[in-house]
Motif scaffolding. Sequence first.
Motif, short mmCIF file in Angstrom:
data_model
loop_
_atom_site.label_atom_id
_atom_site.label_comp_id
_atom_site.label_asym_id
_atom_site.label_seq_id
_atom_site.Cartn_x
_atom_site.Cartn_y
_atom_site.Cartn_z
N PHE A 270 0.83 -1.21 0.00
CA PHE A 270 0.00 0.00 0.00
C PHE A 270 0.87 1.26 0.00
O PHE A 270 0.62 2.20 -0.76
N SER A 271 1.90 1.27 0.84
CA SER A 271 2.81 2.42 0.88
C SER A 271 3.55 2.59 -0.44
O SER A 271 3.79 3.72 -0.89
N VAL A 272 3.90 1.48 -1.07
CA VAL A 272 4.58 1.54 -2.37
C VAL A 272 3.70 2.21 -3.41
O VAL A 272 4.14 3.09 -4.15
N LEU A 273 2.42 1.82 -3.45
CA LEU A 273 1.49 2.41 -4.41
C LEU A 273 1.31 3.90 -4.17
O LEU A 273 1.26 4.70 -5.11
N LEU A 274 1.19 4.27 -2.90
CA LEU A 274 1.03 5.69 -2.59
C LEU A 274 2.25 6.50 -3.03
O LEU A 274 2.12 7.59 -3.62
N LEU A 275 3.43 5.98 -2.75
CA LEU A 275 4.65 6.68 -3.14
C LEU A 275 4.76 6.80 -4.66
O LEU A 275 5.12 7.87 -5.19
N GLN A 276 4.46 5.74 -5.38
CA GLN A 276 4.52 5.77 -6.83
C GLN A 276 3.52 6.78 -7.40
O GLN A 276 3.83 7.53 -8.34
N THR A 277 2.32 6.79 -6.83
CA THR A 277 1.30 7.73 -7.30
C THR A 277 1.71 9.16 -7.03
O THR A 277 1.60 10.03 -7.90
N VAL A 278 2.20 9.41 -5.84
CA VAL A 278 2.55 10.78 -5.45
C VAL A 278 3.71 11.31 -6.28
O VAL A 278 3.69 12.46 -6.73
N ASP B 152 2.73 6.14 7.56
CA ASP B 152 3.57 7.31 7.79
C ASP B 152 5.00 6.89 8.15
O ASP B 152 5.97 7.51 7.72
N ASN B 153 5.12 5.80 8.91
CA ASN B 153 6.44 5.32 9.30
C ASN B 153 7.19 4.74 8.11
O ASN B 153 8.39 5.00 7.93
N LEU B 154 6.52 3.95 7.30
CA LEU B 154 7.17 3.32 6.14
C LEU B 154 7.63 4.38 5.14
O LEU B 154 8.75 4.32 4.62
N VAL B 155 6.76 5.35 4.87
CA VAL B 155 7.14 6.42 3.96
C VAL B 155 8.24 7.28 4.58
O VAL B 155 9.20 7.67 3.91
N GLY B 156 8.13 7.54 5.89
CA GLY B 156 9.13 8.34 6.58
C GLY B 156 10.51 7.69 6.55
O GLY B 156 11.53 8.38 6.48
N ASN B 157 10.55 6.35 6.61
CA ASN B 157 11.83 5.65 6.51
C ASN B 157 12.51 5.91 5.18
O ASN B 157 13.73 6.14 5.11
N VAL B 158 11.72 5.87 4.10
CA VAL B 158 12.28 6.11 2.77
C VAL B 158 12.81 7.54 2.66
O VAL B 158 13.93 7.77 2.17
N LEU B 159 12.02 8.48 3.13
CA LEU B 159 12.43 9.88 3.05
C LEU B 159 13.61 10.16 3.97
O LEU B 159 14.53 10.91 3.62
N GLY B 160 13.58 9.57 5.17
CA GLY B 160 14.69 9.77 6.10
C GLY B 160 15.98 9.20 5.58
O GLY B 160 17.06 9.81 5.75
N GLY C 152 1.88 14.88 -0.18
CA GLY C 152 1.08 14.15 -1.15
C GLY C 152 0.58 12.83 -0.62
O GLY C 152 -0.59 12.46 -0.83
N VAL C 153 1.43 12.09 0.08
CA VAL C 153 1.02 10.81 0.66
C VAL C 153 -0.06 11.02 1.71
O VAL C 153 -1.06 10.29 1.75
N THR C 154 0.12 12.02 2.56
CA THR C 154 -0.88 12.30 3.60
C THR C 154 -2.22 12.68 2.98
O THR C 154 -3.28 12.21 3.41
N ALA D 252 -6.86 -1.62 -3.65
CA ALA D 252 -7.78 -2.52 -2.94
C ALA D 252 -7.16 -3.89 -2.71
O ALA D 252 -7.50 -4.56 -1.72
N GLU D 253 -6.26 -4.32 -3.58
CA GLU D 253 -5.63 -5.63 -3.40
C GLU D 253 -4.76 -5.67 -2.15
O GLU D 253 -4.67 -6.70 -1.48
N SER D 254 -4.11 -4.56 -1.85
CA SER D 254 -3.22 -4.53 -0.68
C SER D 254 -3.84 -3.82 0.51
O SER D 254 -3.32 -3.91 1.63
#
Length: 513
Positions: A178-186, A400-408, A468-470, A495-497
């Motif tokens: 789910f976090s992967v999809l959000l990041l790709q979309t954003v 938020d934590n998973l995305v924050g790890n990538v950005l951090g 964007g993710v938020t 919806a799959e994830s």
Amino acid sequence: MAMHAPNYGAGTSLPPRYTQEEENAPLIPKDLTQGKFTSEARCNDVWASVLFAFNAVAFAGLNFYSFKSYANNLANPFTVLEDGSTVATNAFAVDHSLAFLALTSVAITFGLSFAYFVLIQRQTAFLVKFSFIFSIFFTIALGIIQIMSGSIFWGVLCLASGIIVLFLYKYWAARMPFSVLLLQTVTSVTRKYPATLAVAFSGLFVQIAWSSLWIFSLAINYSVFQRISNCRVEETSDGKSKVVCDNNQLYLVMIYLNFVMFWNTEVIKNVVHVTISGVFGVYYFFEGSAAGAPSSPTLASAKRALSTSFGSICFGSLLIAILQTLRYILNSLKSDSDDSLMAFLSMCADCLLGILQGLFEIFNKFAFTQVAIYGKPFVRAAKDTWAMIKDRGVDAIVNDNLVGNVLGMGSLSVALLSGFYGYLFIKVVQPNFYNKEDESIVVFAVIVVEMILGAVMMSVPNGVIDSGVTTTFVALAEDPQTLYRTKPELYHAIAESYPDVTRNVRGEHVIHD
């Protein structure tokens, strides 16, 4: 089609409802998309805007008094040492080498930040997984180092946190797609609307300008009120020295200046967040709809953030500033107190306030997204955010934590590479803007400055992605049916994830395949 600057009207804060007859409609009807953005505007939390303006006038008045007083004492602006000795304050001689280092550093840090932004889009799944594993072992290693250095409490806390998250890896791994999809979309939306990066850079420049003005103001006010307060250095019973003043004027001025710094900084940051969130909100609700998405919604979103939503931004930012000011007071009491019990209690209170501040900053981020999308006043946005947190709180924190790890990890990588460039510049180019006897200090200073520059530069795309993710997460929680109708392929992939996307935060199953 031409589109006026979208503003928010009263009574439109709930997502639009859809009838059963519209279930197979390929596009959202235009009248329903206007439920989010109407031509009428309403200013919210005006009192907070007025208070912010009054605070700006008070800050200007204080500085006018201090600058005038300082100018009257220019004959003796500095403290003279008893032995009459002078201290060299500048190890650098500004020349073409320093200018070249500055220019190339900006170019390199910008290139590294852009490269990592592209990497996020192309290697999203790998970065999400790798950064999460890296954060676990980094936390464990940090805990071990703290224990070895004598910080038992914080070391055990870090070590326990890392081990607990490690044992819960499978649970977190299930949320990664789910976090992967959000990041790709954003990241794809950011490339569609590059003006969001311009907004982030503008916010960065405004913040740098404000920080520079504040530092200058702090120095002048400290000099003036220290003289008025008759501050002096005295020795304590244990042989240490401390600054003692005859009155509290200096202390009160320092508290106020720090409060102003905290509040203005939060306002600048949140104006940028609300502006970018507005752009992503327009994309979510208008792209693929009958109304159509405007070609450049960034200016309209910035106008809303600086007009109808500015009071709400000032209100929410004020709450964070108050917490930060309280922590500043506690830290001052802790450092100035000779009572070990008082110092311990201050440390505990500061720790609790720090946790509260961190939670409130996360809460504020979601609340300001509600402000950006729906134009709600801050109190209502906070109530609706609390309802969302109760329903999707775990998902929100995990994402938020998973995305924050990538950005951090991006900030850390760019900072380290920038510092390495500074080291190579000193060693390979051998510029002549420092004395050889000061080489170790200069090398250290250049590396630190380069690392700070890299982290600051990376904060620009990080801020855009985080906003964007938020925004996308909040929009999905509030109104998943819009995505179902306008971007069905993306909806089904999510919806799959993330099966909970079929219902909104009010528990209504609005998607029926």
